[in-house]
Design an enzyme around this catalytic site. Sequence first.
Site, PDB file in Angstrom:
ATOM      1  N   CYS A  60       0.809  -1.222   0.000  1.00 12.93           N
ATOM      2  CA  CYS A  60       0.000   0.000   0.000  1.00 12.93           C
ATOM      3  C   CYS A  60       0.841   1.271   0.000  1.00 12.93           C
ATOM      4  O   CYS A  60       0.292   2.374  -0.096  1.00 12.93           O
ATOM      5  CB  CYS A  60      -0.941  -0.009   1.194  1.00 12.93           C
ATOM      6  SG  CYS A  60      -1.924  -1.514   1.276  1.00 12.93           S
TER       7      CYS A  60
ATOM      8  N   HIS B  31      -2.854   8.269   5.472  1.00 15.03           N
ATOM      9  CA  HIS B  31      -3.092   6.923   4.936  1.00 15.03           C
ATOM     10  C   HIS B  31      -4.497   6.490   5.336  1.00 15.03           C
ATOM     11  O   HIS B  31      -5.227   5.944   4.528  1.00 15.03           O
ATOM     12  CB  HIS B  31      -2.034   5.956   5.468  1.00 15.03           C
ATOM     13  CG  HIS B  31      -2.066   4.623   4.821  1.00 15.03           C
ATOM     14  ND1 HIS B  31      -1.978   4.454   3.450  1.00 15.03           N
ATOM     15  CD2 HIS B  31      -2.195   3.369   5.338  1.00 15.03           C
ATOM     16  CE1 HIS B  31      -2.029   3.162   3.158  1.00 15.03           C
ATOM     17  NE2 HIS B  31      -2.175   2.484   4.289  1.00 15.03           N
TER      18      HIS B  31
ATOM     19  N   GLU C 261      -1.198   5.840  13.065  1.00 13.22           N
ATOM     20  CA  GLU C 261      -0.863   7.009  12.262  1.00 13.22           C
ATOM     21  C   GLU C 261      -1.056   8.286  13.075  1.00 13.22           C
ATOM     22  O   GLU C 261      -0.242   9.215  13.003  1.00 13.22           O
ATOM     23  CB  GLU C 261      -1.690   7.071  10.982  1.00 13.22           C
ATOM     24  CG  GLU C 261      -1.295   8.235  10.088  1.00 13.22           C
ATOM     25  CD  GLU C 261      -1.900   8.202   8.711  1.00 13.22           C
ATOM     26  OE1 GLU C 261      -1.415   8.950   7.831  1.00 13.22           O
ATOM     27  OE2 GLU C 261      -2.863   7.434   8.486  1.00 13.22           O
TER      28      GLU C 261
ATOM     29  N   LYS D 175      -9.683   8.132   1.585  1.00 19.33           N
ATOM     30  CA  LYS D 175     -10.143   6.739   1.494  1.00 19.33           C
ATOM     31  C   LYS D 175     -11.568   6.605   2.015  1.00 19.33           C
ATOM     32  O   LYS D 175     -12.240   5.613   1.713  1.00 19.33           O
ATOM     33  CB  LYS D 175      -9.213   5.819   2.280  1.00 19.33           C
ATOM     34  CG  LYS D 175      -7.861   5.558   1.633  1.00 19.33           C
ATOM     35  CD  LYS D 175      -7.076   4.535   2.429  1.00 19.33           C
ATOM     36  CE  LYS D 175      -5.707   4.257   1.804  1.00 19.33           C
ATOM     37  NZ  LYS D 175      -4.760   5.371   2.001  1.00 19.33           N
TER      38      LYS D 175
ATOM     39  N   HIS E 252      -9.793   1.914  -0.440  1.00 21.92           N
ATOM     40  CA  HIS E 252      -8.329   1.747  -0.435  1.00 21.92           C
ATOM     41  C   HIS E 252      -7.880   1.158  -1.764  1.00 21.92           C
ATOM     42  O   HIS E 252      -8.163   0.001  -2.070  1.00 21.92           O
ATOM     43  CB  HIS E 252      -7.946   0.827   0.720  1.00 21.92           C
ATOM     44  CG  HIS E 252      -6.481   0.791   1.021  1.00 21.92           C
ATOM     45  ND1 HIS E 252      -5.521   1.275   0.154  1.00 21.92           N
ATOM     46  CD2 HIS E 252      -5.810   0.337   2.119  1.00 21.92           C
ATOM     47  CE1 HIS E 252      -4.326   1.104   0.693  1.00 21.92           C
ATOM     48  NE2 HIS E 252      -4.472   0.538   1.876  1.00 21.92           N
TER      49      HIS E 252
ATOM     50  N   PHE F 147       1.495  -3.260   4.046  1.00 17.36           N
ATOM     51  CA  PHE F 147       1.794  -4.570   4.612  1.00 17.36           C
ATOM     52  C   PHE F 147       3.278  -4.864   4.419  1.00 17.36           C
ATOM     53  O   PHE F 147       3.861  -4.568   3.375  1.00 17.36           O
ATOM     54  CB  PHE F 147       0.976  -5.649   3.897  1.00 17.36           C
ATOM     55  CG  PHE F 147      -0.471  -5.720   4.310  1.00 17.36           C
ATOM     56  CD1 PHE F 147      -0.981  -4.920   5.309  1.00 17.36           C
ATOM     57  CD2 PHE F 147      -1.327  -6.619   3.687  1.00 17.36           C
ATOM     58  CE1 PHE F 147      -2.308  -4.992   5.687  1.00 17.36           C
ATOM     59  CE2 PHE F 147      -2.658  -6.709   4.055  1.00 17.36           C
ATOM     60  CZ  PHE F 147      -3.154  -5.899   5.052  1.00 17.36           C
TER      61      PHE F 147
END
Length: 411
Positions: free
Chosen positions: A163, A303, A314, A335, A340, A399
């Site tokens: 991502c 994010h 975050e 998002k 996403h 990830f």
Amino acid sequence: MQKRVVITGLAAISPVGTGKEKFWQALLAGQSGIGPITRFDAAAMPVRFAGEVRDFDPGHFFDRKEARRLDRFTQYAVAGARMALEDAGLDLEKEDRDRIGVIFATGIGGMETFEDQTRVLLEKGPNRVSPFFVPMMIANMAAGQISINLGARGINFTVVNACASGTNAVGEACRVLQRGDAEVVITGGSEASVTPLTVAGFAAMKALSLRNDDPARASRPFDRGRDGFVLGEGAGVLVLETLEHACARGARIYAEVVGYGCTADAYHITAPAPDASAAARAMALALDDAGLKPGDIDYINAHGTSTELNDRQETLAIKNVFGADAARVAISSTKSMTGHLLGAAGAIELIVTALVVATGVIPPTINYEEPDPDCDLDYVPNKAREQQVTAAMSNSFGFGGHNATVVLRKL
């Protein structure tokens, strides 16, 4: 001497619309692009909704034969590249194509082709597998086909970093231009992974929201009721140029790319590190690279995945870097509207960040209804905000513990 780098062209293919203007106006209006899955029969799936691209017609960009030989993620990438070049007003006939690069990202690549051809193999046997299977499926083919389509013969490679891929691609494109290895780089990311296996896989991980009865309200970053991310698809494409090259041709400039930082958590295959130190360090490195202080940043495109751990960590990372300025800076997660986009997320969110810098309007985080005591910053809830933005950053975390941040500044 290090060259300065600017953004001159933007194109978005997204669940809220195809084309820069449609995409941007939908975000400012707080429109959700999330709805029931239509690409396949999802009745047996635990998750039956996603952010699909619904208004993309490959016939506007490819003839039928060409389109059949391109996976959708590559169709999005090539179409986006053409639109971004048009937006930049860049006439390739007047350019040295040896000095035009392509650095592109994807998280998964041709997943739809992979699944389709696996079914062919199992149901009809190996002799029926398409000779185009491999060149349609492999992750580098978006960059390859952009290059082939445009005749761009400069530096060319693909970033696959989960991502964080899109943000890393833009950051690496900036580095290429800064050191003088190209004059123009077409960069960004593309993903077309609303497929049965992808949805089933993320659902098996318990990563996805389960709000099947209310898809438009499922993506709710930083809200106390968040229960997972929403899978999206699409592409974000940016044209980056050296400032010298852009000025010489009289180009419109959206923003200057001034900072880039990337780190690794070295912690877990999916979960972010509890202390958020590596994510914070990516932001700090990008600020240092830009020659800016936390107090100089007016906006962060987070994010903000709408998962319990990501949003909390975050927020902690922002607090660790920004200190007292964390409460002041405007933060939003788009998002909440697009879902996403995996490897394309960072690219499309940098488009948002560039437009914020260029226009002085910040899109909201929609579906923010109940504050979370662990997420207590200014997430620009539910309504766009007019605000002068001189410098902004965009975060992406993937990830594997990949963290990437890019900082933009008004020229």
